[in-house]
Design a protein around this motif. Structure first.
Motif, PDB file in Angstrom:
ATOM      1  N   CYS A 265      -5.940  -6.920 -32.311  1.00  0.00           N
ATOM      2  CA  CYS A 265      -6.441  -7.517 -33.328  1.00  0.00           C
ATOM      3  C   CYS A 265      -5.455  -8.127 -34.389  1.00  0.00           C
ATOM      4  O   CYS A 265      -4.346  -7.544 -34.740  1.00  0.00           O
ATOM      5  CB  CYS A 265      -7.228  -6.514 -34.533  1.00  0.00           C
ATOM      6  SG  CYS A 265      -7.883  -7.118 -35.968  1.00  0.00           S
TER       7      CYS A 265
ATOM      8  N   ASN B 264      -5.779  -9.299 -37.372  1.00  0.00           N
ATOM      9  CA  ASN B 264      -5.900  -8.947 -38.819  1.00  0.00           C
ATOM     10  C   ASN B 264      -5.186  -7.736 -38.985  1.00  0.00           C
ATOM     11  O   ASN B 264      -4.421  -7.524 -39.756  1.00  0.00           O
ATOM     12  CB  ASN B 264      -7.333  -8.575 -39.011  1.00  0.00           C
ATOM     13  CG  ASN B 264      -7.579  -8.457 -40.502  1.00  0.00           C
ATOM     14  OD1 ASN B 264      -6.772  -9.081 -41.165  1.00  0.00           O
ATOM     15  ND2 ASN B 264      -8.674  -7.734 -41.120  1.00  0.00           N
ATOM     16  N   CYS B 265      -5.596  -6.547 -38.222  1.00  0.00           N
ATOM     17  CA  CYS B 265      -5.011  -5.131 -38.489  1.00  0.00           C
ATOM     18  C   CYS B 265      -3.926  -4.725 -37.441  1.00  0.00           C
ATOM     19  O   CYS B 265      -3.385  -3.759 -37.252  1.00  0.00           O
ATOM     20  CB  CYS B 265      -6.043  -4.075 -38.620  1.00  0.00           C
ATOM     21  SG  CYS B 265      -6.881  -3.803 -37.292  1.00  0.00           S
TER      22      CYS B 265
ATOM     23  N   CYS C 188     -13.389  -6.068 -34.389  1.00  0.00           N
ATOM     24  CA  CYS C 188     -12.292  -4.870 -34.373  1.00  0.00           C
ATOM     25  C   CYS C 188     -12.830  -3.505 -34.757  1.00  0.00           C
ATOM     26  O   CYS C 188     -13.587  -3.378 -35.845  1.00  0.00           O
ATOM     27  CB  CYS C 188     -11.232  -5.357 -35.164  1.00  0.00           C
ATOM     28  SG  CYS C 188      -9.804  -3.983 -35.501  1.00  0.00           S
TER      29      CYS C 188
ATOM     30  N   CYS D  80     -10.930  -2.883 -38.229  1.00  0.00           N
ATOM     31  CA  CYS D  80     -11.000  -3.512 -39.217  1.00  0.00           C
ATOM     32  C   CYS D  80     -12.426  -4.249 -39.346  1.00  0.00           C
ATOM     33  O   CYS D  80     -12.790  -5.086 -40.409  1.00  0.00           O
ATOM     34  CB  CYS D  80      -9.903  -4.357 -40.002  1.00  0.00           C
ATOM     35  SG  CYS D  80      -9.640  -5.846 -38.745  1.00  0.00           S
TER      36      CYS D  80
HETATM   37 ZN   LIG Z   1      -8.336  -5.207 -37.079  1.00  0.00          ZN
END
Ligand SMILES: [Zn+2]
Length: 281
Positions: free
Chosen positions: A13, A15-16, A53, A56
Motif C-alpha cells: 500500500c 499510503n501505509c 488496503c 488503512c
Molecule cells: Zn494502507
C-alpha cells in the motif's frame, strides 16, 4: 490459446506500506486481444483487481497484462498500480486437468504393478504424485492424507482379522494331548509301514535267490540233457527198428503157418480119398 493464466503477486500500500499477497484465485484473466503471427496466435490476457488496503482502507487498483506467444509460452508481462507498489509477481500458463490425461496416467501407474515391477511403480507413483501436487497442492495433500488413513485402517483391520482367526484356531490346534496322540499314532503308522516295506523287501530277496538257484541248476543240467539227447534218439530209433522186425517176422510166421496148414489139410484130404477108393466106395 491455453486454458488461462495463473498468477501470484505481492504489493505494498502506497499510503501505509502494508504488504498484500495475491494468489491464483484472486486473478481473473480475460482475453483482451488475439493476433495471428508467424508461430501461431499471440494472445493478450488482462486481469484488473480492485481492492482496499486491509490496514488503512485506501482504495487500490491493479492491472496485470500477460502475452502468450507461441501457445503455451508466456512471452512478456506488464503491470500497473494505483495507490500501491507491486513488489513481486509471477505468472504461468494454466493447464486445466484433462479427464483423458487422468485415465492415461492411472493406466501408466497400474501397468508396472500388474507386471510386478514394484520399483517402476514406485518411481511412476512419485512422479504422478509430484505432478498432481504441482497442479493442485491442496487437493493432492488432502486426498493423499485420506488415502493414507484409509490404507492404514485397512491394513490394521486386516492384521486384526487374521489375528482373530489365528486366535480361534489356536485352542483347537494347540491342544497338547490331541497333538501328542496324533503324533504317536503317526509314528506307529510309520513304524508299521517300515516293517511292511522291510518284510516285502525280504520276500523279494528270497524270490530273487530262488530264481538265481534255479538258473544255476538249469545251467548245470543243460549240457547233460544236450549230450544225452543223441543217445535217447538212438535208443528210440533202435526200438522202432526192433518193433518193425518183429512185425515182419510175425507176418512171415503167419504166412508160413498158413501155407503149412493148407499143406497138411491137402495131405489129410488125399489120405481120406485113397482110403475110400480101397474100400470100394
Ligand atoms: Zn494502507
Amino acid at each position: 490459446m491455453s486454458d488461462g493464466i495463473d498468477g501470484e503477486a505481492i504489493y505494498k500500500c502506497s499510503n501505509c506500506g502494508a504488504k498484500h499477497f495475491l494468489h491464483a484465485d484472486d486473478f481473473e484473466f480475460e482475453v483482451q486481444s488475439s493476433d495471428e503471427r508467424q508461430m501461431g496466435a499471440e494472445t493478450q490476457y488482462v486481469a484488473e483487481i480492485h481492492a482496499c488496503c486491509h490496514n488503512c482502507k485506501e482504495a487500490i487498483e491493479l492491472e496485470f497484462e500477460v502475452w502468450e506467444y507461441p501457445a503455451g509460452i508466456i512471452n512478456c508481462t506488464n503491470e500497473s498500480a494505483n495507490n500501491a507498489e507491486i513488489t513481486d509477481s509471477h505468472f504461468s500458463i494454466e493447464h486445466l486437468p484433462n479427464p483423458d490425461d487422468g485415465v492415461v496416467e492411472v493406466a501408466k501407474l497400474i501397468k508396472p504393478l500388474l507386471q510386478f515391477r514394484f520399483d517402476k511403480f514406485s518411481e511412476q507413483f512419485v512422479d504422478f504424485w509430484i505432478t498432481q501436487y504441482r497442479k493442485n497442492a491442496r487437493t493432492t495433500t488432502i486426498s493423499s492424507a485420506i488415502s493414507l488413513v484409509l490404507a492404514s485402517a485397512a491394513i490394521g483391520l486386516g492384521i486384526y482379522t487374521s489375528q482373530e482367526k489365528l486366535g480361534q484356531q489356536l485352542p483347537r490346534a494347540q491342544d497338547f494331548n490331541e497333538q501328542y496322540v496324533l503324533l504317536k499314532t503317526t509314528q506307529q503308522n510309520l513304524n508299521d509301514l517300515e516293517h511292511f516295506i522291510s518284510s516285502k523287501k525280504n520276500e523279494m530277496e528270497a524270490t530273487q535267490n530262488l530264481l538265481g538257484d534255479l538258473e544255476e541248476q538249469r545251467a548245470a543240467i543243460e549240457p547233460i540233457v544236450q549230450a544225452n539227447q543223441e543217445l535217447v534218439d538212438a535208443m528210440f530209433a533202435q526200438h522202432r527198428r526192433d518193433n518193425e522186425n518183429y512185425v515182419l517176422r510175425e507176418r512171415l510166421i503167419g504166412v508160413a503157418l498158413g501155407v503149412l496148414a493148407s499143406l497138411i489139410a491137402s495131405v489129410i484130404w488125399h489120405f481120406i480119398g485113397r482110403f475110400r477108393r480101397k474100400r470100394g466106395v
